[in-house]
Design a protein around this motif. Structure first.
Motif, PDB file in Angstrom:
ATOM      1  N   ILE B  22       0.814  -1.204   0.000  1.00  0.00           N
ATOM      2  CA  ILE B  22       0.000   0.000   0.000  1.00  0.00           C
ATOM      3  C   ILE B  22       0.849   1.256   0.000  1.00  0.00           C
ATOM      4  N   GLY B  23       2.105   1.111   0.324  1.00  0.00           N
ATOM      5  CA  GLY B  23       2.971   2.275   0.322  1.00  0.00           C
ATOM      6  C   GLY B  23       3.799   2.346  -0.943  1.00  0.00           C
ATOM      7  N   ASP B  24       3.304   1.719  -1.989  1.00  0.00           N
ATOM      8  CA  ASP B  24       4.100   1.634  -3.207  1.00  0.00           C
ATOM      9  C   ASP B  24       3.995   2.868  -4.083  1.00  0.00           C
ATOM     10  N   LYS B  25       3.843   4.004  -3.440  1.00  0.00           N
ATOM     11  CA  LYS B  25       3.921   5.299  -4.107  1.00  0.00           C
ATOM     12  C   LYS B  25       2.615   5.738  -4.761  1.00  0.00           C
ATOM     13  N   TRP B  26       1.774   4.805  -5.155  1.00  0.00           N
ATOM     14  CA  TRP B  26       0.546   5.220  -5.852  1.00  0.00           C
ATOM     15  C   TRP B  26      -0.712   4.673  -5.193  1.00  0.00           C
ATOM     16  N   THR B  27      -0.617   3.526  -4.532  1.00  0.00           N
ATOM     17  CA  THR B  27      -1.812   2.901  -3.975  1.00  0.00           C
ATOM     18  C   THR B  27      -2.524   3.820  -2.992  1.00  0.00           C
ATOM     19  N   VAL B  28      -1.751   4.488  -2.151  1.00  0.00           N
ATOM     20  CA  VAL B  28      -2.363   5.408  -1.199  1.00  0.00           C
ATOM     21  C   VAL B  28      -3.146   6.494  -1.916  1.00  0.00           C
ATOM     22  N   LEU B  29      -2.540   7.039  -2.950  1.00  0.00           N
ATOM     23  CA  LEU B  29      -3.212   8.081  -3.714  1.00  0.00           C
ATOM     24  C   LEU B  29      -4.502   7.565  -4.321  1.00  0.00           C
ATOM     25  N   VAL B  30      -4.462   6.357  -4.842  1.00  0.00           N
ATOM     26  CA  VAL B  30      -5.654   5.766  -5.448  1.00  0.00           C
ATOM     27  C   VAL B  30      -6.746   5.578  -4.406  1.00  0.00           C
ATOM     28  N   VAL B  31      -6.375   4.986  -3.289  1.00  0.00           N
ATOM     29  CA  VAL B  31      -7.360   4.740  -2.240  1.00  0.00           C
ATOM     30  C   VAL B  31      -7.979   6.049  -1.768  1.00  0.00           C
ATOM     31  N   GLU B  32      -7.147   7.044  -1.573  1.00  0.00           N
ATOM     32  CA  GLU B  32      -7.655   8.326  -1.116  1.00  0.00           C
ATOM     33  C   GLU B  32      -8.541   8.982  -2.171  1.00  0.00           C
ATOM     34  N   SER B  33      -8.108   8.895  -3.417  1.00  0.00           N
ATOM     35  CA  SER B  33      -8.871   9.524  -4.490  1.00  0.00           C
ATOM     36  C   SER B  33     -10.224   8.854  -4.676  1.00  0.00           C
ATOM     37  N   LEU B  34     -10.275   7.579  -4.429  1.00  0.00           N
ATOM     38  CA  LEU B  34     -11.538   6.855  -4.567  1.00  0.00           C
ATOM     39  C   LEU B  34     -12.399   6.957  -3.298  1.00  0.00           C
ATOM     40  N   GLY B  35     -11.870   7.625  -2.306  1.00  0.00           N
ATOM     41  CA  GLY B  35     -12.596   7.716  -1.042  1.00  0.00           C
ATOM     42  C   GLY B  35     -13.909   8.462  -1.162  1.00  0.00           C
ATOM     43  N   ASN B  36     -14.006   9.348  -2.141  1.00  0.00           N
ATOM     44  CA  ASN B  36     -15.232  10.131  -2.289  1.00  0.00           C
ATOM     45  C   ASN B  36     -16.247   9.460  -3.199  1.00  0.00           C
ATOM     46  N   GLY B  37     -15.913   8.320  -3.729  1.00  0.00           N
ATOM     47  CA  GLY B  37     -16.835   7.649  -4.630  1.00  0.00           C
ATOM     48  C   GLY B  37     -16.121   7.108  -5.847  1.00  0.00           C
ATOM     49  N   PRO B  38     -16.837   6.356  -6.679  1.00  0.00           N
ATOM     50  CA  PRO B  38     -16.219   5.729  -7.850  1.00  0.00           C
ATOM     51  C   PRO B  38     -15.748   6.751  -8.874  1.00  0.00           C
ATOM     52  N   LEU B  39     -14.722   6.384  -9.573  1.00  0.00           N
ATOM     53  CA  LEU B  39     -14.175   7.247 -10.618  1.00  0.00           C
ATOM     54  C   LEU B  39     -13.821   6.417 -11.844  1.00  0.00           C
ATOM     55  N   ARG B  40     -13.801   7.073 -12.982  1.00  0.00           N
ATOM     56  CA  ARG B  40     -13.369   6.414 -14.201  1.00  0.00           C
ATOM     57  C   ARG B  40     -11.858   6.512 -14.306  1.00  0.00           C
ATOM     58  N   PHE B  41     -11.322   5.753 -15.226  1.00  0.00           N
ATOM     59  CA  PHE B  41      -9.868   5.658 -15.334  1.00  0.00           C
ATOM     60  C   PHE B  41      -9.190   7.028 -15.449  1.00  0.00           C
ATOM     61  N   ASN B  42      -9.592   7.776 -16.443  1.00  0.00           N
ATOM     62  CA  ASN B  42      -8.905   9.048 -16.671  1.00  0.00           C
ATOM     63  C   ASN B  42      -9.269  10.121 -15.663  1.00  0.00           C
ATOM     64  N   GLU B  43     -10.456  10.019 -15.077  1.00  0.00           N
ATOM     65  CA  GLU B  43     -10.798  10.925 -13.982  1.00  0.00           C
ATOM     66  C   GLU B  43      -9.796  10.708 -12.849  1.00  0.00           C
ATOM     67  N   LEU B  44      -9.626   9.446 -12.544  1.00  0.00           N
ATOM     68  CA  LEU B  44      -8.697   9.066 -11.484  1.00  0.00           C
ATOM     69  C   LEU B  44      -7.292   9.556 -11.816  1.00  0.00           C
ATOM     70  N   ARG B  45      -6.941   9.388 -13.060  1.00  0.00           N
ATOM     71  CA  ARG B  45      -5.601   9.775 -13.471  1.00  0.00           C
ATOM     72  C   ARG B  45      -5.377  11.272 -13.295  1.00  0.00           C
ATOM     73  N   ARG B  46      -6.368  12.051 -13.740  1.00  0.00           N
ATOM     74  CA  ARG B  46      -6.243  13.506 -13.584  1.00  0.00           C
ATOM     75  C   ARG B  46      -6.255  13.874 -12.110  1.00  0.00           C
ATOM     76  N   ARG B  47      -7.075  13.184 -11.354  1.00  0.00           N
ATOM     77  CA  ARG B  47      -7.203  13.462  -9.928  1.00  0.00           C
ATOM     78  C   ARG B  47      -5.876  13.275  -9.206  1.00  0.00           C
ATOM     79  N   ILE B  48      -5.191  12.228  -9.567  1.00  0.00           N
ATOM     80  CA  ILE B  48      -3.931  11.935  -8.893  1.00  0.00           C
ATOM     81  C   ILE B  48      -2.833  12.858  -9.397  1.00  0.00           C
TER      82      ILE B  48
END
Lengths: 136, 136
Positions: B22-48
DNA sequence: CTGCATCCCTGTTGATACTG
DNA sequence: CAGTATCAACAGGGATGCAG
């Protein structure tokens, strides 16, 4: 923003950076091993097991740099060096144990999820979409 | 063994393994970014931000494999894929926030410790033990 | 005993280009 | 839009040898 938490990417990046530091495969072991009190270099090494001397040195230096541990040299012969957790290092143990407890609680779920995922992937590989013959 | 905690190296290894995942540099960001609800691939990408397409794919696949996120494909044109946190993924947020709060609380202390450490190291390099002339 | 330097191998990351 | 494949670059990490 359901709760009072921040969710700012920059902050998340900081968290990720911290996790990368302390989750760098050895730091956690060092912090936990030092949790019971100060240890000498080779005591620590034996305690952890499987860590090379080089990695232990690098890990300890990084931990010292971050202020997690202190390094005390006794100018005796043979030389003796004690490593001990600082208050900061000790304060890290609590949130770490939180995550540790979570990990222990969920490790089986995670491993089962992995097995299932890998099993599905295997089945997918075995049946690569029957329709759509490559050459036809 | 001061408290009820385990301190078995094998368990610590597991914790370290989880932290590495989970500390592999991106997983935390993904988990946090998805914390507000589902996202699409590129939404997530821009978000991060700052994550390559490849890394996002790999991170999401690993997270899916571990059971942290679900991947829902809508067979439309253009294709659409939603990523959402599972209950397990959501349960991870709590201990993660613990560590995040700790990080935010101590990040200045840590950075100051680093500066001081690096400053000392520089001074040491500038004064490489005056006594003990090499050739003498 | 402690720990630094060197060599070398491996895994991980990222840029680019291509497919459905 | 989503994802894969390939290649190149880099850092992590281990083995060994040397020094204080």
């Amino acid at each position: 923003m359901e709760r009072g938490h921040i969710h700012v990417p920059a902050q998340c990046g900081r968290i990720a950076a911290i996790l990368s530091r302390i989750g760098d495969k050895w730091t956690v072991l060092v912090v936990e091993s030092l949790g019971n009190g100060p240890l000498r270099f080779n005591e620590l090494r034996r305690r952890i097991g499987g860590i090379s001397q080089r990695m232990l040195t690098l890990t300890l230096r990084a931990a010292e740099r971050d202020g997690f541990v202190t390094r005390t040299v006794f100018p005796t012969i043979p030389p003796r060096v004690d490593y001990e957790l600082t208050p900061l290092g000790r304060s890290l143990r609590e949130p770490l144990h939180r995550l540790g407890d979570w990990a222990l609680e969920n490790v089986e779920t995670i491993e089962e999820s992995r097995r299932r995922f890998d099993g599905e992937a295997e089945k997918q590989a075995a049946a690569p979409r029957p329709q759509r013959a490559v050459g036809a």
